[in-house]
Structure formats: structure tokens, C-alpha cells
Design a protein around this motif. Structure first.
Motif, PDB file in Angstrom:
ATOM      1  N   ALA A   2      50.098  28.272  43.158  1.00 31.57           N
ATOM      2  CA  ALA A   2      48.716  28.284  42.715  1.00 31.57           C
ATOM      3  C   ALA A   2      48.001  29.450  43.372  1.00 31.57           C
ATOM      4  O   ALA A   2      48.435  29.982  44.381  1.00 31.57           O
ATOM      5  CB  ALA A   2      48.033  26.966  43.092  1.00 31.57           C
ATOM      6  N   GLY A   3      46.863  29.840  42.789  1.00 35.09           N
ATOM      7  CA  GLY A   3      46.086  30.932  43.345  1.00 35.09           C
ATOM      8  C   GLY A   3      45.870  32.020  42.315  1.00 35.09           C
ATOM      9  O   GLY A   3      46.513  32.043  41.252  1.00 35.09           O
ATOM     10  N   PRO A   4      44.976  32.963  42.602  1.00 32.84           N
ATOM     11  CA  PRO A   4      44.639  33.992  41.618  1.00 32.84           C
ATOM     12  C   PRO A   4      45.769  34.957  41.305  1.00 32.84           C
ATOM     13  O   PRO A   4      45.715  35.648  40.284  1.00 32.84           O
ATOM     14  CB  PRO A   4      43.459  34.722  42.273  1.00 32.84           C
ATOM     15  CG  PRO A   4      43.620  34.468  43.729  1.00 32.84           C
ATOM     16  CD  PRO A   4      44.178  33.092  43.835  1.00 32.84           C
ATOM     17  N   LEU A   5      46.798  35.029  42.145  1.00 30.74           N
ATOM     18  CA  LEU A   5      47.916  35.943  41.899  1.00 30.74           C
ATOM     19  C   LEU A   5      49.122  35.235  41.293  1.00 30.74           C
ATOM     20  O   LEU A   5      50.210  35.826  41.203  1.00 30.74           O
ATOM     21  CB  LEU A   5      48.324  36.651  43.193  1.00 30.74           C
ATOM     22  CG  LEU A   5      47.249  37.502  43.864  1.00 30.74           C
ATOM     23  CD1 LEU A   5      47.818  38.220  45.090  1.00 30.74           C
ATOM     24  CD2 LEU A   5      46.657  38.513  42.892  1.00 30.74           C
ATOM     25  N   ALA A   6      48.952  33.982  40.878  1.00 34.29           N
ATOM     26  CA  ALA A   6      50.055  33.250  40.261  1.00 34.29           C
ATOM     27  C   ALA A   6      50.569  34.026  39.057  1.00 34.29           C
ATOM     28  O   ALA A   6      49.797  34.550  38.249  1.00 34.29           O
ATOM     29  CB  ALA A   6      49.585  31.860  39.843  1.00 34.29           C
ATOM     30  N   GLY A   7      51.882  34.118  38.940  1.00 28.71           N
ATOM     31  CA  GLY A   7      52.500  34.866  37.856  1.00 28.71           C
ATOM     32  C   GLY A   7      53.027  36.221  38.277  1.00 28.71           C
ATOM     33  O   GLY A   7      53.828  36.822  37.552  1.00 28.71           O
ATOM     34  N   VAL A 329      50.304  25.187  64.705  1.00 28.66           N
ATOM     35  CA  VAL A 329      48.997  25.653  64.249  1.00 28.66           C
ATOM     36  C   VAL A 329      49.128  27.068  63.696  1.00 28.66           C
ATOM     37  O   VAL A 329      49.801  27.920  64.281  1.00 28.66           O
ATOM     38  CB  VAL A 329      47.978  25.638  65.399  1.00 28.66           C
ATOM     39  CG1 VAL A 329      46.624  26.160  64.917  1.00 28.66           C
ATOM     40  CG2 VAL A 329      47.829  24.231  65.961  1.00 28.66           C
ATOM     41  N   GLN A 330      48.458  27.316  62.566  1.00 21.48           N
ATOM     42  CA  GLN A 330      48.419  28.662  62.002  1.00 21.48           C
ATOM     43  C   GLN A 330      47.157  28.821  61.171  1.00 21.48           C
ATOM     44  O   GLN A 330      46.583  27.843  60.703  1.00 21.48           O
ATOM     45  CB  GLN A 330      49.653  28.946  61.159  1.00 21.48           C
ATOM     46  CG  GLN A 330      49.895  27.976  60.018  1.00 21.48           C
ATOM     47  CD  GLN A 330      51.208  28.280  59.324  1.00 21.48           C
ATOM     48  OE1 GLN A 330      51.262  29.075  58.390  1.00 21.48           O
ATOM     49  NE2 GLN A 330      52.279  27.634  59.784  1.00 21.48           N
ATOM     50  N   PRO A 331      46.684  30.061  61.004  1.00 20.83           N
ATOM     51  CA  PRO A 331      45.491  30.277  60.188  1.00 20.83           C
ATOM     52  C   PRO A 331      45.737  29.895  58.739  1.00 20.83           C
ATOM     53  O   PRO A 331      46.815  30.142  58.182  1.00 20.83           O
ATOM     54  CB  PRO A 331      45.240  31.788  60.319  1.00 20.83           C
ATOM     55  CG  PRO A 331      45.986  32.199  61.552  1.00 20.83           C
ATOM     56  CD  PRO A 331      47.178  31.305  61.619  1.00 20.83           C
ATOM     57  N   ALA A 332      44.735  29.306  58.116  1.00 22.65           N
ATOM     58  CA  ALA A 332      44.817  28.960  56.699  1.00 22.65           C
ATOM     59  C   ALA A 332      44.649  30.221  55.855  1.00 22.65           C
ATOM     60  O   ALA A 332      44.064  31.208  56.303  1.00 22.65           O
ATOM     61  CB  ALA A 332      43.735  27.949  56.350  1.00 22.65           C
ATOM     62  N   PRO A 333      45.138  30.206  54.620  1.00 23.22           N
ATOM     63  CA  PRO A 333      44.914  31.357  53.740  1.00 23.22           C
ATOM     64  C   PRO A 333      43.426  31.635  53.566  1.00 23.22           C
ATOM     65  O   PRO A 333      42.604  30.728  53.495  1.00 23.22           O
ATOM     66  CB  PRO A 333      45.545  30.910  52.412  1.00 23.22           C
ATOM     67  CG  PRO A 333      46.603  29.925  52.813  1.00 23.22           C
ATOM     68  CD  PRO A 333      46.016  29.192  53.987  1.00 23.22           C
ATOM     69  N   ALA A 334      43.082  32.890  53.501  1.00 22.26           N
ATOM     70  CA  ALA A 334      41.703  33.314  53.297  1.00 22.26           C
ATOM     71  C   ALA A 334      41.724  34.602  52.479  1.00 22.26           C
ATOM     72  O   ALA A 334      42.682  35.374  52.562  1.00 22.26           O
ATOM     73  CB  ALA A 334      41.000  33.542  54.637  1.00 22.26           C
ATOM     74  N   PRO A 335      40.697  34.842  51.640  1.00 24.67           N
ATOM     75  CA  PRO A 335      39.485  34.040  51.447  1.00 24.67           C
ATOM     76  C   PRO A 335      39.720  32.849  50.539  1.00 24.67           C
ATOM     77  O   PRO A 335      40.838  32.637  50.045  1.00 24.67           O
ATOM     78  CB  PRO A 335      38.530  35.056  50.821  1.00 24.67           C
ATOM     79  CG  PRO A 335      39.424  35.942  50.021  1.00 24.67           C
ATOM     80  CD  PRO A 335      40.658  36.091  50.841  1.00 24.67           C
ATOM     81  N   ARG A 336      38.645  32.082  50.289  1.00 35.29           N
ATOM     82  CA  ARG A 336      38.696  30.885  49.445  1.00 35.29           C
ATOM     83  C   ARG A 336      38.160  31.204  48.053  1.00 35.29           C
ATOM     84  O   ARG A 336      37.378  32.125  47.872  1.00 35.29           O
ATOM     85  CB  ARG A 336      37.844  29.770  50.059  1.00 35.29           C
ATOM     86  CG  ARG A 336      37.927  29.632  51.576  1.00 35.29           C
ATOM     87  CD  ARG A 336      39.182  28.939  52.046  1.00 35.29           C
ATOM     88  NE  ARG A 336      39.230  28.859  53.502  1.00 35.29           N
ATOM     89  CZ  ARG A 336      38.652  27.903  54.219  1.00 35.29           C
ATOM     90  NH1 ARG A 336      37.900  26.982  53.616  1.00 35.29           N
ATOM     91  NH2 ARG A 336      38.780  27.883  55.534  1.00 35.29           N
ATOM     92  N   TYR A 337      38.549  30.401  47.087  1.00 37.03           N
ATOM     93  CA  TYR A 337      38.115  30.575  45.705  1.00 37.03           C
ATOM     94  C   TYR A 337      37.557  29.252  45.168  1.00 37.03           C
ATOM     95  O   TYR A 337      37.973  28.176  45.587  1.00 37.03           O
ATOM     96  CB  TYR A 337      39.280  31.025  44.820  1.00 37.03           C
ATOM     97  CG  TYR A 337      40.018  32.230  45.353  1.00 37.03           C
ATOM     98  CD1 TYR A 337      39.606  33.516  45.044  1.00 37.03           C
ATOM     99  CD2 TYR A 337      41.128  32.075  46.188  1.00 37.03           C
ATOM    100  CE1 TYR A 337      40.279  34.628  45.527  1.00 37.03           C
ATOM    101  CE2 TYR A 337      41.805  33.175  46.686  1.00 37.03           C
ATOM    102  CZ  TYR A 337      41.377  34.445  46.348  1.00 37.03           C
ATOM    103  OH  TYR A 337      42.043  35.544  46.849  1.00 37.03           O
ATOM    104  N   THR A 338      36.626  29.353  44.229  1.00 38.74           N
ATOM    105  CA  THR A 338      36.057  28.140  43.643  1.00 38.74           C
ATOM    106  C   THR A 338      36.883  27.622  42.476  1.00 38.74           C
ATOM    107  O   THR A 338      36.786  26.444  42.129  1.00 38.74           O
ATOM    108  CB  THR A 338      34.619  28.409  43.147  1.00 38.74           C
ATOM    109  OG1 THR A 338      34.638  29.460  42.167  1.00 38.74           O
ATOM    110  CG2 THR A 338      33.713  28.807  44.302  1.00 38.74           C
ATOM    111  N   ARG A 339      37.708  28.469  41.876  1.00 37.62           N
ATOM    112  CA  ARG A 339      38.472  28.036  40.710  1.00 37.62           C
ATOM    113  C   ARG A 339      39.979  28.085  40.952  1.00 37.62           C
ATOM    114  O   ARG A 339      40.684  27.109  40.710  1.00 37.62           O
ATOM    115  CB  ARG A 339      38.100  28.893  39.490  1.00 37.62           C
ATOM    116  CG  ARG A 339      38.747  28.407  38.188  1.00 37.62           C
ATOM    117  CD  ARG A 339      38.298  29.255  36.995  1.00 37.62           C
ATOM    118  NE  ARG A 339      36.850  29.206  36.818  1.00 37.62           N
ATOM    119  CZ  ARG A 339      36.198  28.242  36.155  1.00 37.62           C
ATOM    120  NH1 ARG A 339      36.881  27.238  35.616  1.00 37.62           N
ATOM    121  NH2 ARG A 339      34.897  28.290  36.025  1.00 37.62           N
ATOM    122  N   THR A 340      40.482  29.209  41.405  1.00 38.52           N
ATOM    123  CA  THR A 340      41.931  29.378  41.577  1.00 38.52           C
ATOM    124  C   THR A 340      42.315  28.977  43.009  1.00 38.52           C
ATOM    125  O   THR A 340      42.502  29.821  43.871  1.00 38.52           O
ATOM    126  CB  THR A 340      42.344  30.833  41.290  1.00 38.52           C
ATOM    127  OG1 THR A 340      41.483  31.711  42.036  1.00 38.52           O
ATOM    128  CG2 THR A 340      42.215  31.153  39.819  1.00 38.52           C
TER     129      THR A 340
END
Length: 380
Positions: A2-7, A329-340
Motif C-alpha cells: 500500500a502507499g502512493p508508490l504502489a505498482g 524500536v524503529q522510526p515509522a514511515p514518513a510523511p503521512r498521507y490522507t488517502r494512500t
């Protein structure tokens, strides 16, 4: 994924530091990244169990790049890929038969990302180096440190990751967008010395306008200004303040009840005395006491947290800034998106664990894969 770069499909030739960080950024945001490990190579995501955060959320195959069969496998992977990332010195991939000319001939839409310290050309291009060297040549390192002291590198954030891996990730997405519009791939020459210079654009602007002295610890943002600095507290911990704007500076003065500090904090003539006063002031209370007074205000305040403390802070906890993955512990992915929305990272356990699956997806028969494994061409 999932995410804006899916595909997107990216082939990553395993390395250390900025290359893997670029791969992590792309994978965090939805791209399918297949990481090519070399048998017996390391460090980082080496054969055996891996806990390398920079290698998260990938598929991993192990291929001998020095064999003709291994080179053929990489070329097969790249025929249908959107991009490739490599971090060797200039000329190494060409000698392997995997340079951009060869791969772009196979796949004209391929974006070929090259991550180096010095770049593909120039007097330093073929010499070894690390983050500290790249930020030194860019002019950045000269600006880091206190007055009268030697330059202090900010770990390896500016060269390896800000000026390197993040810059290459931006370049990959930009060039892939162009390739999808035009059908034309290209190579990207991403040099950490160039990227570090770009990160200092605002400082170069100040310098060019006569608002930055070409020395350490004498300017607004380099601890020259006492209202933009860290201070020790009564319990030996530290806090950071940065009320640059007048209204925020006034708020700090109001909250700490400092009547002896100048009202015009931009008058550099007052900085030495102001710094001494602030140093004395902040040593009067513990860090927790200063947090109770200043957190949540517009005084531009924050506690200086250790690596152990940062994941426990309420703000970071509420935002999910850090994650626990496989007990670490590790940093979460960033930045965040409202849709993807992006997925939670996953850690690969063994280098080359996806070799058979990936080769099968390329049309390799089980007997051929077993033969390649037996001859040490691939792992898994």
C-alpha cells in the motif's frame, strides 16, 4: 504493498548507508523493492538473520554478480522494472555488464539511480570517502560547531541520508514520472557532495546576502545566537530553545520571568551576556520542571531526548512516530498521507529468502533454479 508508490518495481543492488535508505523510502511508500544480495557479502543485510532497519519491507534474492548467469538474472529483473539503484564506484557496474547503456537498451523506460559520494565524474570521483568527507567538501561541515572549536559532524545525517539517500529517492520518483509520460528512462548521477550543498541552500542565501559570517558559532542558527541553542538543566539533562521571532521570544521571557534579558534579541552585541544569563537560568530547574512550564507554549521549546527517551514522549506516542517491529524500536514511515495509507514495515529474516519465488516469477523452472543454487550462482 500500500502507499502512493504502489505498482512501482525497483531493483536495488545491496550496499550500505544511502543506497539502502533510498530503497527503504521507496519501499515504505509502497514500491516493490527487490534487493540483490551478493553471496557472503555484508555488512548490514548480510547472510543470516538481519535486523537492519534500512533493509525493511523488501524482497531479497542472492545473486553472484560476477558470473554471466548472475548478470543475466539481473538483466531479466530489470526488463520489467521501473528503476534500479546502485551504489558502486563509477565504472563498476559497467565492468559487470550492468551499466546504464546495457540496461536501458533492454528497457528504455528504466530509471537507473547511481548513488556515490563524489559523483560519476570529477577529480575525487574514483576515491574512497564517507559522509564526513562529502559534507566537508560541500562547505557544510565548516558551519557545524561552536565558536573557537573544531567542526563537529552531525553524525551521518546530512551526507548519507539527507544529501544522499533522500535526494536519490526524490530523483527516482521524478525520473519515473518523466519516463511514464515520455517513455524515456535515464541515469541519475546522485552525489552526496552535491546533495549536501543543496541542503544548505538557506545558509548560502544568508551568506550571499551578507547575513552569515563564514565562521562557526557566530550566526543565528549555529549557536552564535543564545536564543537558538541547547542548555543544561539542574539534573544534568538538556533542553533546546529557538524563539527566533520576536513574539516567541517575548513569550519565553514572560514564562521564565526573565527581567534581565534584552528586549531586542537580534542585537548581537548583547549575545554573550544573554547566553551567560540563559545558562544560569536553565541550570536552576530540572528538565522535567522546565517541561512542565514551557511545553505546549509558543516559546519554541523542547526537551533534548535520548534515543531511549524519544519513543516514550507523549507527542511521539500519539503520532506513532516510532514503531515496534519484531520487538525492536524503529522510526515509522514518513510523511503521512490522507488517502494512500502506508503499511507497517516488515523485516526480512534471511538474506536471499525470496530467491526462488522471484526467479519463478521470471519464468525460471524449478530444475534451473536448483542448478543455479547448486553452482552458487544464486542463494536461497
Amino acid at each position: 504493498m500500500a502507499g502512493p508508490l504502489a505498482g512501482l518495481r525497483i531493483i536495488e543492488i545491496a550496499g550500505i548507508g544511502p543506497g539502502p535508505f533510498c530503497g527503504m523510502m521507496l519501499a515504505d511508500h509502497g514500491a516493490e523493492v527487490i534487493r540483490i544480495e551478493r553471496p557472503g557479502d555484508g555488512p548490514g543485510f548480510a547472510p543470516g538473520v538481519s535486523d537492519d532497519i534500512l533493509a525493511r519491507s523488501r524482497r531479497s534474492i542472492m545473486v553472484d554478480l560476477k558470473s554471466p548467469e548472475g548478470v543475466a538474472i539481473i538483466r531479466d529483473l530489470c526488463r520489467d522494472a521501473d528503476g534500479l539503484i546502485e551504489g558502486f564506484r563509477p565504472g563498476v557496474m559497467e565492468r559487470l555488464g550492468l551499466g546504464p547503456d546495457a540496461l536501458l537498451q533492454d528497457n528504455p523506460r528504466l530509471v537507473y539511480g547511481r548513488m556515490t559520494g563524489w559523483g560519476q565524474e570529477g577529480p575525487y570521483a574514483h576515491t574512497a570517502g564517507h559522509d564526513i568527507n562529502y559534507i566537508a567538501l560541500s562547505g557544510n561541515l565548516h558551519t557545524y560547531g561552536r565558536a573557537g572549536q573544531k567542526p563537529t559532524p552531525p553524525a551521518n545525517a546530512v551526507g548519507d541520508f539527507g544529501g544522499g539517500g533522500m535526494m536519490l529517492a526524490f530523483g527516482m520518483v521524478s525520473a519515473i514520472l518523466h519516463a511514464r509520460q515520455s517513455g524515456q528512462g535515464q541515469a541519475i548521477d546522485c552525489a552526496m557532495v552535491d546533495g549536501a550543498a543543496v541542503l544548505a541552500s538557506m545558509i548560502w542565501s544568508f551568506y550571499g546576502n551578507g547575513n552569515w559570517r563564514d565562521e562557526r558559532g557566530a550566526n543565528l542558527l549555529d549557536t552564535g545566537a543564545p536564543f537558538y541553542d541547547s542548555y543544561e538543566t539542574a539534573d544534568g539533562k538538556f533542553i533546546a530553545i529557538g524563539p527566533v521571532e520576536p513574539q516567541f521570544y517575548r513569550e519565553l521571557l514572560r514564562l521564565v520571568e526573565a527581567t534581565d534579558l534584552p528586549s531586542n534579541h537580534f542585537d548581537a552585541r548583547t549575545w554573550p551576556e544573554m547566553g551567560a544569563s540563559l545558562d544560569q537560568l536553565f541550570r536552576m530547574r530540572t528538565r522535567e520542571e522546565w517541561c512542565a512550564l514551557l511545553e505546549g507554549s509558543d516559546a519554541c521549546f523542547a526537551p533534548v531526548l535520548s534515543l531511549a527517551e524519544a519513543p516514550l514522549h507523549p507527542h511521539n506516542q500519539q503520532r506513532g512516530t516510532f514503531l515496534h517491529v519484531d520487538g525492536k524500536v524503529q522510526p515509522a514511515p514518513a510523511p503521512r498521507y490522507t488517502r494512500t495509507m502506508t503499511e507497517e514495515p516488515r523485516m526480512s529474516q534471511v538474506a536471499g529468502e525470496d530467491t526462488e519465488e522471484v526467479l519463478a516469477s521470471l519464468g525460471y523452472e524449478a530444475a534451473d533454479i536448483a542448478d543455479l543454487q547448486a553452482r552458487g550462482i544464486v542463494g536461497g
